[in-house]
Design a protein around this motif. Structure first.
Motif, PDB file in Angstrom:
ATOM      1  N   ARG A 223      17.466  88.459  12.345  1.00 62.09           N
ATOM      2  CA  ARG A 223      16.856  89.793  12.248  1.00 62.09           C
ATOM      3  C   ARG A 223      15.363  89.627  11.923  1.00 62.09           C
ATOM      4  O   ARG A 223      14.914  89.841  10.792  1.00 62.09           O
ATOM      5  N   LEU A 224      14.611  89.234  12.929  1.00 65.08           N
ATOM      6  CA  LEU A 224      13.189  88.928  12.773  1.00 65.08           C
ATOM      7  C   LEU A 224      12.366  89.891  13.628  1.00 65.08           C
ATOM      8  O   LEU A 224      12.559  89.969  14.836  1.00 65.08           O
ATOM      9  N   ILE A 225      11.428  90.591  12.996  1.00 62.21           N
ATOM     10  CA  ILE A 225      10.612  91.571  13.704  1.00 62.21           C
ATOM     11  C   ILE A 225       9.154  91.127  13.673  1.00 62.21           C
ATOM     12  O   ILE A 225       8.550  90.999  12.594  1.00 62.21           O
ATOM     13  N   ALA A 226       8.581  90.874  14.853  1.00 64.77           N
ATOM     14  CA  ALA A 226       7.168  90.519  14.948  1.00 64.77           C
ATOM     15  C   ALA A 226       6.322  91.733  14.594  1.00 64.77           C
ATOM     16  O   ALA A 226       6.689  92.871  14.878  1.00 64.77           O
ATOM     17  N   ALA A 227       5.179  91.477  13.967  1.00 67.89           N
ATOM     18  CA  ALA A 227       4.348  92.609  13.525  1.00 67.89           C
ATOM     19  C   ALA A 227       2.889  92.472  13.936  1.00 67.89           C
ATOM     20  O   ALA A 227       2.064  93.259  13.514  1.00 67.89           O
TER      21      ALA A 227
END
Length: 331
Positions: free
Chosen positions: A209-213
């Motif tokens: 569960r990795l969200i680029a920002a």
């Protein structure tokens, strides 16, 4: 100096001795010379003196950003610790770019600093060579590099985030996400993300569960956008750890905009212990890396090295503190 000598009614040599605090110059004469210098706005040019003494009296410092409160606090701690010895800071910022860091290191070393302080432990190969051959104290900060160049004052960004994961798991949360740390330039953010993945894997939990920002430094707006994507794609997420307090505050406001309750529906944590985290509603669970202490410890280490008391490579660990507040489920 000739101008001051005329105003004070003394010889240029007497002016020179007065600025050197030569004991042969009386207090009255020195005071008259200093008053004359102040009256005409004279500032001593130390270049010639520095050439004779082989001292520049400044410490070079590189930081990733000039508008990041954490790095500003580190510079403040450095400055406060060095000024007692009359040492000044020559500051350059890398904009989270190790190639820009390389250019700055070369430029700063040409000015013969007494020591150089760099942020992080990852550098280009050429930057490492420049630092290794500089012949002055080198202090790497905000990291615990596996292969340090010289001295180190820092902490493990990965371990700090692991502690946050362990805290959330102890609360019974299993579906935990991470926002940020996807860009190559921010090595500390990358380490925090790696620490999250390692901790989740060690707990036997889903670490994807990795969200680029976006490119560092991640703004509040980018944190809000990332939280929006997280809620849209993984709505069952129970907690999210953000790479910084600014991105966490953005995530928090996005939840409020959507009517998502924090922490009842989703817990949020940041990193950095920014002032905004303590006054937000709810207050922000975060990690305090003690940035000012990093600067103060680096300054004290520089002075010890310059005095000949710490010639061997020294590693000073500043242990971050987990601050449990309302957004993480604390009352």
């Amino acid at each position: 100096m000739a101008d001051i000598a005329r105003v004070a009614g003394v010889s240029p040599m007497t002016v020179s001795r007065a600025f050197k605090r030569d004991a042969s110059v009386s207090v009255a004469t020195r005071n008259a010379i200093i008053k004359a210098a102040e009256d005409i706005g004279y500032v001593l040019d130390s270049t010639a003196s520095n050439l004779r003494s082989q001292r520049s009296n400044f410490v070079a410092v590189t930081i990733p950003s000039i508008n990041n409160a954490n790095f500003a606090d580190t510079v403040r701690g450095l400055s406060e610790g060095l000024k007692q010895r009359g040492l000044q800071i020559l500051l350059g910022y890398t904009d989270y770019d190790i190639h820009e860091e390389e250019r700055l290191i070369e430029q700063l070393l040409r000015r013969r600093p007494e020591a150089i302080v760099v942020t992080g432990g990852r550098h280009t190969d050429r930057a490492r060579r420049l630092l290794q051959n500089a012949g002055i104290p080198v202090i790497e900060t905000w990291d615990l590099p596996k292969d340090p160049i010289g001295h180190v004052v820092g902490f493990s960004n990965a371990d700090a985030v692991k502690d946050m994961v362990v805290h959330f798991v102890a609360q019974g949360k299993r579906k935990i996400a991470f926002i940020g740390g996807d860009a190559d330039g921010d090595t500390r953010g990358t380490d925090r993300r790696a620490g999250f993945v390692a901790a989740m894997t060690a707990q036997g939990l889903d670490a994807t569960r990795l969200i680029a920002a976006g490119r560092p430094p991640i703004s509040m707006r980018e944190g809000a956008d990332a939280m929006g994507r997280l809620l849209a794609t993984m709505p069952d997420t129970e907690a999210v750890i953000c790479v910084s307090d600014l991105s966490a505050f953005g995530a928090l406001t996005e939840c409020q905009r959507r009517g998502v309750q924090v922490p009842a529906r989703i817990a949020i944590a940041g990193f950095g212990d920014y002032e905004i985290g303590a006054i937000s509603v709810p207050s922000l669970t975060t990690i305090n890396p003690f940035p000012r202490e990093i600067g103060a410890q680096a300054a004290a280490l520089i002075l010890r090295v310059l005095d000949g008391h710490a010639q061997d490579p020294t590693v000073i660990t500043v242990t971050p503190e987990l601050l449990l507040r309302e957004s993480g489920g604390q009352r």
